[in-house]
Motif scaffolding. Structure first.
Motif, PDB file in Angstrom:
ATOM      1  N   UNK A 169      37.457  14.615  71.781  1.00  0.00           N
ATOM      2  CA  UNK A 169      36.426  15.086  72.704  1.00  0.00           C
ATOM      3  C   UNK A 169      36.099  16.540  72.362  1.00  0.00           C
ATOM      4  N   UNK A 170      34.909  16.971  72.754  1.00  0.00           N
ATOM      5  CA  UNK A 170      34.492  18.313  72.366  1.00  0.00           C
ATOM      6  C   UNK A 170      33.840  19.025  73.539  1.00  0.00           C
ATOM      7  N   UNK A 171      33.959  20.336  73.507  1.00  0.00           N
ATOM      8  CA  UNK A 171      33.281  21.168  74.482  1.00  0.00           C
ATOM      9  C   UNK A 171      31.794  21.207  74.131  1.00  0.00           C
ATOM     10  N   UNK A 172      30.959  21.231  75.129  1.00  0.00           N
ATOM     11  CA  UNK A 172      29.524  21.331  74.854  1.00  0.00           C
ATOM     12  C   UNK A 172      29.128  22.759  74.482  1.00  0.00           C
ATOM     13  N   UNK A 173      30.034  23.716  74.742  1.00  0.00           N
ATOM     14  CA  UNK A 173      29.745  25.109  74.397  1.00  0.00           C
ATOM     15  C   UNK A 173      29.906  25.320  72.892  1.00  0.00           C
ATOM     16  N   UNK A 174      29.189  26.283  72.352  1.00  0.00           N
ATOM     17  CA  UNK A 174      29.304  26.597  70.930  1.00  0.00           C
ATOM     18  C   UNK A 174      30.679  27.185  70.623  1.00  0.00           C
ATOM     19  N   UNK A 175      31.167  28.038  71.492  1.00  0.00           N
ATOM     20  CA  UNK A 175      32.446  28.705  71.280  1.00  0.00           C
ATOM     21  C   UNK A 175      33.391  28.330  72.408  1.00  0.00           C
ATOM     22  N   UNK A 228      44.616   7.225  74.140  1.00  0.00           N
ATOM     23  CA  UNK A 228      44.734   8.407  73.288  1.00  0.00           C
ATOM     24  C   UNK A 228      43.672   9.446  73.599  1.00  0.00           C
ATOM     25  N   UNK A 229      42.455   8.994  73.811  1.00  0.00           N
ATOM     26  CA  UNK A 229      41.360   9.909  74.140  1.00  0.00           C
ATOM     27  C   UNK A 229      41.579  10.553  75.504  1.00  0.00           C
ATOM     28  N   UNK A 230      42.024   9.778  76.476  1.00  0.00           N
ATOM     29  CA  UNK A 230      42.283  10.326  77.808  1.00  0.00           C
ATOM     30  C   UNK A 230      43.362  11.397  77.758  1.00  0.00           C
ATOM     31  N   UNK A 231      44.398  11.186  76.940  1.00  0.00           N
ATOM     32  CA  UNK A 231      45.447  12.201  76.803  1.00  0.00           C
ATOM     33  C   UNK A 231      44.888  13.469  76.169  1.00  0.00           C
ATOM     34  N   UNK A 232      44.024  13.316  75.175  1.00  0.00           N
ATOM     35  CA  UNK A 232      43.403  14.483  74.545  1.00  0.00           C
ATOM     36  C   UNK A 232      42.530  15.237  75.544  1.00  0.00           C
ATOM     37  N   UNK A 233      41.808  14.506  76.375  1.00  0.00           N
ATOM     38  CA  UNK A 233      40.961  15.156  77.377  1.00  0.00           C
ATOM     39  C   UNK A 233      41.823  15.924  78.382  1.00  0.00           C
ATOM     40  N   UNK A 234      42.907  15.311  78.851  1.00  0.00           N
ATOM     41  CA  UNK A 234      43.801  16.013  79.781  1.00  0.00           C
ATOM     42  C   UNK A 234      44.356  17.277  79.145  1.00  0.00           C
ATOM     43  N   UNK A 235      44.724  17.205  77.874  1.00  0.00           N
ATOM     44  CA  UNK A 235      45.220  18.397  77.174  1.00  0.00           C
ATOM     45  C   UNK A 235      44.156  19.495  77.175  1.00  0.00           C
ATOM     46  N   UNK A 236      42.911  19.103  76.906  1.00  0.00           N
ATOM     47  CA  UNK A 236      41.822  20.074  76.876  1.00  0.00           C
ATOM     48  C   UNK A 236      41.524  20.679  78.239  1.00  0.00           C
ATOM     49  N   UNK A 237      41.593  19.869  79.278  1.00  0.00           N
ATOM     50  CA  UNK A 237      41.356  20.377  80.632  1.00  0.00           C
ATOM     51  C   UNK A 237      42.443  21.380  81.009  1.00  0.00           C
ATOM     52  N   UNK A 238      43.693  21.027  80.762  1.00  0.00           N
ATOM     53  CA  UNK A 238      44.810  21.915  81.101  1.00  0.00           C
ATOM     54  C   UNK A 238      44.694  23.242  80.348  1.00  0.00           C
ATOM     55  N   UNK A 239      44.332  23.165  79.061  1.00  0.00           N
ATOM     56  CA  UNK A 239      44.254  24.367  78.232  1.00  0.00           C
ATOM     57  C   UNK A 239      42.972  25.164  78.453  1.00  0.00           C
ATOM     58  N   UNK A 240      42.061  24.642  79.248  1.00  0.00           N
ATOM     59  CA  UNK A 240      40.819  25.355  79.516  1.00  0.00           C
ATOM     60  C   UNK A 240      39.845  25.329  78.358  1.00  0.00           C
ATOM     61  N   UNK A 241      39.873  24.249  77.579  1.00  0.00           N
ATOM     62  CA  UNK A 241      39.015  24.169  76.400  1.00  0.00           C
ATOM     63  C   UNK A 241      37.604  23.672  76.701  1.00  0.00           C
TER      64      UNK A 241
END
Length: 203
Positions: free
Chosen positions: A1-7, A131-144
């Motif tokens: 999954x990816x952030x919609x922001x450039x940075x 697997x994707x849901x786990x990656x998304x949770x990781x990103x949410x927790x890390x503030x990505x």
């Protein structure tokens, strides 16, 4: 999954949250494809303790030491790919409805859109893959991602998309006929999801 922001500018997080994000990321990587030789070497160095997560980590390290990338790929394919289908179907829709691409996937896509999270272009699996849901949770927790990453936001995502089936899936993985290396991955996921569910329940 990816952030919609450039940075991406991950927020500063506690050591506990960093460890949680790393655990979700590890599960996501292991469920997303067979482990590389580099990952197997890293897993072989895991230490454990007498907790369920520690015991699973120790067992995973022992198996990683004697599992070759070729063996891991064969096992991954038997579990998740197969001829026609693998032994397990790691999708929310399947676990909650018995069919693929059902309402749980539509609900997830709406949630991801609201959070400003979109799938990477090279991802072919439906977004409700464990697997994707786990990656998304990781990103949410890390503030990505652009969305809120505080505890209420994490809890909302966990309750909506993981709480109802994660423990069952990881138990199935732990007990799957084809699982050798992946059996302690199932144990690790089951134990970790139990800790997460207990933590979110008291908030």
């Amino acid at each position: 999954m990816a952030n919609t922001a450039e940075v991406q500018c991950p927020r500063s997080i506690s050591d506990e949250d960093r460890a949680r994000a790393q655990m979700y990321q590890l599960l996501g990587v292991l469920l997303g494809g067979p482990p590389s030789s580099e990952l197997l070497r890293g897993l072989a160095t895991l230490k454990g303790d007498d907790t369920p997560i520690g015991t699973a980590s120790r067992n995973l390290a022992a198996l990683a030491q004697r599992t070759t990338p070729k063996d891991a790929e064969r096992e991954f394919n038997n579990l998740f790919v197969g001829i026609g289908r693998g032994e397990l179907l790691p999708y929310t829709s399947y676990y909650l409805t018995g069919f693929l691409n059902e309402k749980p996937l539509a609900d997830l896509r709406s949630d991801l859109m609201a959070r400003g999270i979109k799938a990477r272009d090279n991802v072919k699996e439906p977004e409700d893959h464990m697997g994707t849901l786990c990656e998304i949770m990781a990103g949410i927790i890390a503030g990505e991602f652009l969305c809120d990453s505080d505890q209420p936001s994490q809890k909302a995502f966990f309750d909506a998309h993981l709480a109802k089936w994660a423990a069952l899936f990881f138990t199935d993985l732990e007990e799957a006929q084809s699982a050798v290396f992946y059996a302690p991955v199932g144990s690790l996921g089951r134990a970790f999801m139990a800790v997460e569910a207990d933590a979110f329940a008291i908030q």
